[in-house]
Motif scaffolding. Sequence first.
Motif, PDB file in Angstrom:
ATOM      1  N   VAL A  38      46.719 -32.822  -6.740  1.00  0.00           N
ATOM      2  CA  VAL A  38      47.470 -33.770  -7.318  1.00  0.00           C
ATOM      3  C   VAL A  38      46.969 -35.233  -7.154  1.00  0.00           C
ATOM      4  O   VAL A  38      47.710 -36.218  -7.760  1.00  0.00           O
ATOM      5  N   GLU A  39      45.881 -35.533  -6.210  1.00  0.00           N
ATOM      6  CA  GLU A  39      45.461 -36.929  -5.985  1.00  0.00           C
ATOM      7  C   GLU A  39      44.077 -36.738  -6.338  1.00  0.00           C
ATOM      8  O   GLU A  39      43.401 -37.786  -5.954  1.00  0.00           O
ATOM      9  N   GLY A  40      43.656 -35.798  -7.096  1.00  0.00           N
ATOM     10  CA  GLY A  40      42.413 -35.851  -7.441  1.00  0.00           C
ATOM     11  C   GLY A  40      41.341 -35.097  -6.144  1.00  0.00           C
ATOM     12  O   GLY A  40      41.724 -34.599  -5.203  1.00  0.00           O
ATOM     13  N   THR A  41      39.907 -35.275  -6.467  1.00  0.00           N
ATOM     14  CA  THR A  41      39.138 -34.837  -5.700  1.00  0.00           C
ATOM     15  C   THR A  41      37.952 -35.828  -5.032  1.00  0.00           C
ATOM     16  O   THR A  41      37.809 -36.745  -5.771  1.00  0.00           O
ATOM     17  N   PHE A  42      37.176 -35.352  -4.043  1.00  0.00           N
ATOM     18  CA  PHE A  42      36.205 -36.282  -3.848  1.00  0.00           C
ATOM     19  C   PHE A  42      35.042 -36.684  -4.926  1.00  0.00           C
ATOM     20  O   PHE A  42      34.610 -37.650  -4.802  1.00  0.00           O
ATOM     21  N   GLU A  43      34.971 -35.358  -5.504  1.00  0.00           N
ATOM     22  CA  GLU A  43      33.947 -35.772  -6.559  1.00  0.00           C
ATOM     23  C   GLU A  43      34.290 -36.393  -7.647  1.00  0.00           C
ATOM     24  O   GLU A  43      33.650 -37.146  -8.205  1.00  0.00           O
ATOM     25  N   ASP A  44      35.710 -36.272  -7.848  1.00  0.00           N
ATOM     26  CA  ASP A  44      36.225 -37.188  -8.808  1.00  0.00           C
ATOM     27  C   ASP A  44      36.025 -38.716  -8.635  1.00  0.00           C
ATOM     28  O   ASP A  44      35.730 -39.586  -9.377  1.00  0.00           O
ATOM     29  N   LEU A  67      43.680 -16.792   4.120  1.00  0.00           N
ATOM     30  CA  LEU A  67      44.656 -16.975   3.005  1.00  0.00           C
ATOM     31  C   LEU A  67      44.300 -16.192   1.686  1.00  0.00           C
ATOM     32  O   LEU A  67      45.142 -15.829   1.028  1.00  0.00           O
ATOM     33  N   LEU A  68      43.088 -16.090   1.329  1.00  0.00           N
ATOM     34  CA  LEU A  68      42.827 -15.436   0.015  1.00  0.00           C
ATOM     35  C   LEU A  68      43.213 -13.723   0.321  1.00  0.00           C
ATOM     36  O   LEU A  68      43.767 -13.115  -0.604  1.00  0.00           O
ATOM     37  N   ALA A  69      43.204 -13.308   1.596  1.00  0.00           N
ATOM     38  CA  ALA A  69      43.606 -12.146   1.856  1.00  0.00           C
ATOM     39  C   ALA A  69      45.123 -11.846   1.706  1.00  0.00           C
ATOM     40  O   ALA A  69      45.464 -10.884   1.386  1.00  0.00           O
ATOM     41  N   VAL A  70      45.665 -12.953   2.301  1.00  0.00           N
ATOM     42  CA  VAL A  70      47.246 -12.886   2.104  1.00  0.00           C
ATOM     43  C   VAL A  70      47.850 -12.796   0.912  1.00  0.00           C
ATOM     44  O   VAL A  70      48.601 -12.142   0.199  1.00  0.00           O
ATOM     45  N   VAL A  71      47.308 -13.770   0.032  1.00  0.00           N
ATOM     46  CA  VAL A  71      47.490 -13.830  -1.469  1.00  0.00           C
ATOM     47  C   VAL A  71      47.381 -12.484  -2.189  1.00  0.00           C
ATOM     48  O   VAL A  71      47.941 -11.820  -2.761  1.00  0.00           O
ATOM     49  N   ASN A  72      45.921 -11.846  -2.043  1.00  0.00           N
ATOM     50  CA  ASN A  72      45.444 -10.530  -2.475  1.00  0.00           C
ATOM     51  C   ASN A  72      45.704 -10.560  -4.076  1.00  0.00           C
ATOM     52  O   ASN A  72      45.338 -11.480  -4.701  1.00  0.00           O
ATOM     53  N   HIS A  73      46.489  -9.740  -4.545  1.00  0.00           N
ATOM     54  CA  HIS A  73      46.514  -9.462  -5.836  1.00  0.00           C
ATOM     55  C   HIS A  73      47.473 -10.240  -6.717  1.00  0.00           C
ATOM     56  O   HIS A  73      47.585 -10.147  -8.000  1.00  0.00           O
ATOM     57  N   ARG A  74      48.350 -11.022  -5.740  1.00  0.00           N
ATOM     58  CA  ARG A  74      49.446 -11.513  -6.531  1.00  0.00           C
ATOM     59  C   ARG A  74      49.182 -12.716  -7.518  1.00  0.00           C
ATOM     60  O   ARG A  74      48.306 -13.518  -6.812  1.00  0.00           O
ATOM     61  N   ASP A  75      50.039 -12.971  -8.287  1.00  0.00           N
ATOM     62  CA  ASP A  75      49.952 -14.333  -9.195  1.00  0.00           C
ATOM     63  C   ASP A  75      50.169 -15.513  -8.287  1.00  0.00           C
ATOM     64  O   ASP A  75      51.086 -15.163  -7.391  1.00  0.00           O
ATOM     65  N   TYR A  76      49.420 -16.568  -8.321  1.00  0.00           N
ATOM     66  CA  TYR A  76      50.001 -17.617  -7.471  1.00  0.00           C
ATOM     67  C   TYR A  76      49.331 -18.925  -8.408  1.00  0.00           C
ATOM     68  O   TYR A  76      48.713 -18.999  -9.430  1.00  0.00           O
ATOM     69  N   PHE A  77      49.922 -19.902  -7.793  1.00  0.00           N
ATOM     70  CA  PHE A  77      49.605 -21.350  -8.215  1.00  0.00           C
ATOM     71  C   PHE A  77      49.729 -22.322  -6.938  1.00  0.00           C
ATOM     72  O   PHE A  77      50.422 -22.097  -6.004  1.00  0.00           O
ATOM     73  N   ILE A  78      48.762 -23.176  -6.763  1.00  0.00           N
ATOM     74  CA  ILE A  78      48.640 -23.937  -5.621  1.00  0.00           C
ATOM     75  C   ILE A  78      48.724 -25.622  -5.895  1.00  0.00           C
ATOM     76  O   ILE A  78      48.003 -25.915  -6.991  1.00  0.00           O
ATOM     77  N   LEU A  79      49.546 -26.141  -5.154  1.00  0.00           N
ATOM     78  CA  LEU A  79      49.606 -27.376  -5.237  1.00  0.00           C
ATOM     79  C   LEU A  79      49.034 -28.181  -4.025  1.00  0.00           C
ATOM     80  O   LEU A  79      49.519 -27.743  -2.990  1.00  0.00           O
ATOM     81  N   THR A  80      48.141 -29.133  -4.142  1.00  0.00           N
ATOM     82  CA  THR A  80      47.455 -29.673  -2.891  1.00  0.00           C
ATOM     83  C   THR A  80      47.161 -31.092  -2.995  1.00  0.00           C
ATOM     84  O   THR A  80      46.781 -31.591  -3.974  1.00  0.00           O
ATOM     85  N   SER A  81      47.414 -31.753  -2.087  1.00  0.00           N
ATOM     86  CA  SER A  81      46.930 -33.074  -1.724  1.00  0.00           C
ATOM     87  C   SER A  81      45.303 -33.256  -1.200  1.00  0.00           C
ATOM     88  O   SER A  81      44.896 -34.469  -1.100  1.00  0.00           O
ATOM     89  N   ASN A  82      44.812 -32.065  -0.886  1.00  0.00           N
ATOM     90  CA  ASN A  82      43.521 -31.813  -0.168  1.00  0.00           C
ATOM     91  C   ASN A  82      42.367 -32.215  -1.436  1.00  0.00           C
ATOM     92  O   ASN A  82      42.482 -31.745  -2.528  1.00  0.00           O
ATOM     93  N   ALA A  83      41.652 -33.053  -1.117  1.00  0.00           N
ATOM     94  CA  ALA A  83      40.542 -33.487  -2.146  1.00  0.00           C
ATOM     95  C   ALA A  83      39.235 -32.859  -2.128  1.00  0.00           C
ATOM     96  O   ALA A  83      38.407 -33.029  -2.712  1.00  0.00           O
ATOM     97  N   ASP A  84      39.090 -31.829  -1.117  1.00  0.00           N
ATOM     98  CA  ASP A  84      37.880 -31.190  -0.681  1.00  0.00           C
ATOM     99  C   ASP A  84      37.399 -30.127  -1.601  1.00  0.00           C
ATOM    100  O   ASP A  84      36.158 -29.544  -1.405  1.00  0.00           O
ATOM    101  N   THR A  85      37.954 -29.594  -2.487  1.00  0.00           N
ATOM    102  CA  THR A  85      38.104 -28.406  -3.294  1.00  0.00           C
ATOM    103  C   THR A  85      37.577 -27.052  -2.685  1.00  0.00           C
ATOM    104  O   THR A  85      36.995 -26.086  -3.239  1.00  0.00           O
ATOM    105  N   HIS A  86      37.878 -26.954  -1.214  1.00  0.00           N
ATOM    106  CA  HIS A  86      37.538 -25.925  -0.592  1.00  0.00           C
ATOM    107  C   HIS A  86      38.211 -24.694  -1.022  1.00  0.00           C
ATOM    108  O   HIS A  86      37.694 -23.388  -0.850  1.00  0.00           O
TER     109      HIS A  86
END
Length: 243
Positions: free
Chosen positions: A135-141, A102-121
């Motif tokens: 958007v729903e916080g993280t496990f550490e929260d 996923l990081l390789a696909v994004v490469n140098h382009r600007d991005y913003f991520i919306l996620t309901s995953n709480a794992d901070t991976h």
Amino acid sequence: METLSIKVMNEIQQAAQAIVRADALLIGASNGLSIAEGYHVFANNEMFRCQFGDFQQQYGIRNVIEGCFFHYPTENVRTEFLQCLVQHWVKEYRPSQVMKDLLAVVNHRDYFILTSNADTHLELSGFDAEKVFEVEGTFEDLLEHRPLKDKSCQANEFLRRYHNRNVVIFELGIGRYNRLIKQPLMQLANSEPHAIYITLNLASELYIPDAIVHKSIGLAGDIAVTLQELKNELYQNGTYSHV
């Protein structure tokens, strides 16, 4: 790895071309992305039983989500569960091939991520924490009783910056009936004239409404396989430099 059909390969080529032309990527991610990594918050699987077997035997919890919100006899027990969760899913986490692709696909382009995953991976894999809105916080929260870090201002600024420009809305593992992230992304794809909507999911969860089908690409199948094929398409044709 199974050989992808010619039709799917054509769609992967189309997706790669759209990403190459994009000024920015707006990424939406949900449970399907975590599952592709091997982490499933709703599963009573071998990983859950290995990591949380004591809690399962004592309290009958069947998965991580139940464990997070179970009514334990004391707050200390709940804290113990969350500490175990953070230890296994956050502190011991190492970037998966899925996240590297996923990081390789994004490469140098600007991005913003919306996620309901709480794992901070995402952050742990190299994505900029200021560009990731859980958007729903993280496990550490949950563990630290921290309030949700609202990044709506950052999201709105990103949308203003790329309004009327070539934006790829890149959706990863969001269920067809999801209203929290998927619905706003589909509405944005409809309202932005130059947006391209690319969605990756299992065939049963892949959904593109008629209003945006003309500007959408659906990639059905295992997200881990699809991301790898998409990355390979981007790099093998010489568009991206190898990192």
